[in-house]
Design a protein around this motif. Sequence first.
Motif, mmCIF file in Angstrom:
data_model
loop_
_atom_site.group_PDB
_atom_site.id
_atom_site.type_symbol
_atom_site.label_atom_id
_atom_site.label_comp_id
_atom_site.label_asym_id
_atom_site.label_seq_id
_atom_site.Cartn_x
_atom_site.Cartn_y
_atom_site.Cartn_z
ATOM 1 N N SER A 1 -15.460 -19.214 -7.732
ATOM 2 C CA SER A 1 -15.937 -20.013 -8.870
ATOM 3 C C SER A 1 -14.521 -20.528 -9.358
ATOM 4 C CB SER A 1 -16.164 -18.754 -9.796
ATOM 5 O OG SER A 1 -16.400 -19.381 -11.128
ATOM 6 N N ARG B 1 -28.210 -22.503 -3.422
ATOM 7 C CA ARG B 1 -29.440 -22.576 -4.513
ATOM 8 C C ARG B 1 -30.809 -22.386 -3.842
ATOM 9 N NH1 ARG B 1 -28.401 -25.808 -10.123
ATOM 10 N NH2 ARG B 1 -26.589 -24.656 -10.430
ATOM 11 N N ASP C 1 -14.877 -23.537 -12.923
ATOM 12 C CA ASP C 1 -15.345 -24.360 -13.820
ATOM 13 C C ASP C 1 -15.143 -25.151 -13.858
ATOM 14 O OD1 ASP C 1 -18.234 -23.157 -14.286
ATOM 15 O OD2 ASP C 1 -17.731 -21.756 -16.017
ATOM 16 N N GLU D 1 -32.707 -27.760 -15.407
ATOM 17 C CA GLU D 1 -31.374 -28.302 -16.428
ATOM 18 C C GLU D 1 -31.971 -29.691 -17.397
ATOM 19 O OE1 GLU D 1 -27.819 -26.693 -14.437
ATOM 20 O OE2 GLU D 1 -29.059 -25.665 -12.626
ATOM 21 N N LEU E 1 -32.737 -20.776 -21.406
ATOM 22 C CA LEU E 1 -32.104 -21.181 -20.381
ATOM 23 C C LEU E 1 -31.702 -22.654 -21.290
ATOM 24 C CD1 LEU E 1 -33.484 -20.306 -17.249
ATOM 25 C CD2 LEU E 1 -32.489 -19.126 -18.431
ATOM 26 N N PRO F 1 -21.983 -20.654 -14.154
ATOM 27 C CA PRO F 1 -20.897 -21.029 -13.418
ATOM 28 C C PRO F 1 -21.544 -22.184 -12.762
ATOM 29 C CG PRO F 1 -21.170 -19.059 -12.461
ATOM 30 C CD PRO F 1 -22.503 -18.883 -13.701
ATOM 31 N N ASP F 2 -21.037 -22.986 -12.712
ATOM 32 C CA ASP F 2 -21.440 -24.248 -12.034
ATOM 33 C C ASP F 2 -21.861 -23.631 -10.248
ATOM 34 O OD1 ASP F 2 -20.471 -26.224 -13.092
ATOM 35 O OD2 ASP F 2 -19.108 -26.550 -11.932
ATOM 36 N N GLN F 3 -21.786 -22.637 -10.374
ATOM 37 C CA GLN F 3 -22.665 -22.188 -8.799
ATOM 38 C C GLN F 3 -23.501 -21.822 -8.116
ATOM 39 O OE1 GLN F 3 -19.488 -21.919 -9.746
ATOM 40 N NE2 GLN F 3 -18.108 -23.015 -7.392
ATOM 41 N N VAL F 4 -24.285 -21.267 -9.986
ATOM 42 C CA VAL F 4 -25.283 -20.270 -9.677
ATOM 43 C C VAL F 4 -26.512 -21.063 -11.202
ATOM 44 C CG1 VAL F 4 -26.496 -18.106 -10.168
ATOM 45 C CG2 VAL F 4 -23.947 -17.820 -10.051
ATOM 46 N N THR F 5 -27.687 -21.570 -10.687
ATOM 47 C CA THR F 5 -28.336 -21.413 -11.683
ATOM 48 C C THR F 5 -28.490 -20.510 -12.898
ATOM 49 O OG1 THR F 5 -30.447 -20.941 -11.013
ATOM 50 C CG2 THR F 5 -29.758 -23.445 -9.874
ATOM 51 N N PRO F 6 -28.864 -21.149 -13.626
ATOM 52 C CA PRO F 6 -29.520 -20.459 -14.892
ATOM 53 C C PRO F 6 -30.268 -19.332 -14.993
ATOM 54 C CG PRO F 6 -28.832 -22.921 -16.468
ATOM 55 C CD PRO F 6 -28.792 -22.780 -14.764
ATOM 56 N N PRO G 1 -22.657 -16.831 -6.130
ATOM 57 C CA PRO G 1 -23.503 -16.134 -4.932
ATOM 58 C C PRO G 1 -22.771 -16.316 -3.414
ATOM 59 C CG PRO G 1 -24.365 -18.118 -5.348
ATOM 60 C CD PRO G 1 -23.117 -18.174 -6.248
ATOM 61 N N SER H 1 -35.616 -24.146 -9.679
ATOM 62 C CA SER H 1 -34.759 -24.179 -9.143
ATOM 63 C C SER H 1 -35.326 -23.652 -7.022
ATOM 64 C CB SER H 1 -33.906 -22.856 -8.685
ATOM 65 O OG SER H 1 -33.199 -22.444 -9.973
ATOM 66 N N LEU I 1 -22.421 -26.313 -2.990
ATOM 67 C CA LEU I 1 -23.715 -25.298 -4.465
ATOM 68 C C LEU I 1 -25.441 -25.858 -3.998
ATOM 69 C CD1 LEU I 1 -21.444 -27.273 -7.288
ATOM 70 C CD2 LEU I 1 -21.436 -24.909 -5.503
#
Lengths: 243, 498
Positions: free
Chosen positions: B156, B315, B158, B227, B9, A42-47, B340, B74, B311
């Motif tokens: 969440s 992270r 998307d 990414e 990834l 999801p957008d909220q988490v990094t891969p 998270p 990240s 966001l």
Amino acid sequence: MSDTALTVLVPVDVSSEERPDPDLLDLLRPARIVLVGWYPVPDQVTPEQMRDEYESDAVERIEDVAADFPAETDVETLVVFTPDRSTTIDRVADDYHAAVVVVPRDVRPVERVLVPIRGDANIDRILAVVGTLLEESEATVTLFHAVPSGDEDVSVGRTLLDGAVDHLVDAGVAADRVDTAVVESESPADDIIDAAANHDVLVIGETEPSLIEHILGDVPTRVVQNVDRPVLVVRNTDSSDSE
Amino acid sequence: MGSETETQLERTLGLTEALMIGIGTMVGAGIFVLPGAAAALSGPASAIAFVLAGGIAMLTALSASELATAMPASGGPYHFINKGLGPLFGSIAGLGNWLGLAFATAFYAVGFGNYVDPLMASLELNLGIVAAVPLSGPQIGGLAAAAAFIVVNYLSTDGTGDLQNVIVIVLLVILGAFIALGATQARPAELLPFFPQGSGPGSILPTTALVFVSYLGFAQVATVAGEIKAPGKNLPRAMVGGVLLVTLIYAASILILLGVVPLDQVAGEGTAIAIGAEAIFGGFGIGLIGVGLLTFGGLLATASSANASVLSASRINYAMGRDGLMDKRLSKIHDRFNTPYRSIALTGGLILLFIVAGQVNALAKAGSVLHLLVYGLLNVSLIVMRETEAMGYDPEFELPGYPVVPALGALLSFALIGFMDLQQILLAGTLVVAGIVWYFVYVRKRVEDTSALAQYRSPPAVEVEVAVDFDVGPDDIPAEDIPADDSTTAGHGGGAND
């Protein structure tokens, strides 16, 4: 040589309970399988974080799915954490030179395969895939051609399909297993979707969408979205021959 | 069976997407929130302040590009500092980066409230009427907006990523129309006197300190370095290109705004650009459409900046947890929502608190001051990486003009802190102390310093990884497995040495 070159990509959502139907796996026996477990990010988490958290679950699940394939199948497994499923499937298909991408859905035992054919599309590649897969199966094939009404003569479609039948017979599929149908059609996609109801699996060629198809949706995309059978999408690249 | 399954990834962001992330986060503040406040301080010369702030951001963007292509994990700026300067500076940078983003989000949210307030007033719903709550209309609007973003990201949703491109393109079209129509009406005479009469050119640097917050978004690109496709090429282009484009838009907009509307009509106004739009589009008989467009743009821009910052803040929590600088439980992913959630809830709580506590200018400067601290350290980290010839430091992109560019970047970032108000300078000082205390209380006993600086000061006598490779004992297999789920710092340090 062409038999061993057929690489089929089977994507599985490893965040869910999804698993390809054993009957479909049986049909894929002659191919080399790349089993891609994709895990949505999801957008909220990094891969990276998703991998830290779920890598072992994902690997376990994909290896579990791999165990469902008939023992002699050549299966390679891969897990990808991705925010975008289709980017991943395209990229992995390129990396592994996959000729076919499977859109898995529930199937009954595979007895009837529907192969819609368009005059301009990558017909040789589609028939090579069908030939390879059907060599080891008992299933019958329907070659299907929808003529846009008023656009061309029905006999042109007939000739096209006759050539295709010869191609399959040469590949070792008995002529009595191959059926043909030419219909005049207002909307090829809808007719293919209707025909799919009487079949167990579809094999369809990917096409370069034209501009208008980008807007309205091209035929293969509409078929894939509207049919509840598994679809084998034959990719439109030469990469499958290079290995 | 028993085959080895490779884990990958996916890199999904191309140059366009990376640019959009940077521009989308930046373009909100400088145009839609700050022109009024900047004009009140420096008049037309605030265009110079925007260019100066953009220049300082550009130096750091170059450094961040090099660091991000060398270690695309990240965490963005925090991560680079932790790797270069060690966990002490990592603690300072991590807290600074995280809280800086929380302040910036609060600032964007109040900016959003600035645009909601008049809309509500026109519907005769005066948000300020809640007499029991001593908050302004924009603060209440900001609280509501921030709460909405926090809830949305907690649960969440998307597709906010796909929306980003559309939002940025719409914004660029609106601003393009504003600039193009405005350019036909702006009168250079309106821009005189160029410098404010009281303070003269001396007001420019404090204004630069205020508007620096408009450029924080470029680092957003560095936080998603892992990414981005072909990062060696796309990262620097996205960061440098983004800062350049945004600087031009800011400077052009403020000059056109003040070239059309008299200074005293917009000075200090939260929605100055909408006031300007009324005059500019009004010249073509479509004043209302102009106000509507720019108000819509203001809402969109501040919302997208706020959302992106929430966001990134979470992270950084994850990256600090991964490196052992914070409790990993904070960045735990929710079983059902896959977000998270704890990190978002904590950051969200802080954001709401900051909105209640601060005025818009104070929030902007608080966001800026903490980021300046981090950016200064980031430039230092790059110099350390290069000078110590850190093992495994092999950036795909090398910034031009070394060592002048990073040295200047560090110097100017730290120097700009001096032009903040005493309140923000104290905030920066407190944060540094808090980072140091945090290091000694929590981090030091948990984390071994494997940074470039530590390696240089005391090079490891024996290369541990080599010893493990030759060891065929039964310990081998568990030793391979541990870094995957437990002490990731060791695993990452090892990876960088390859």
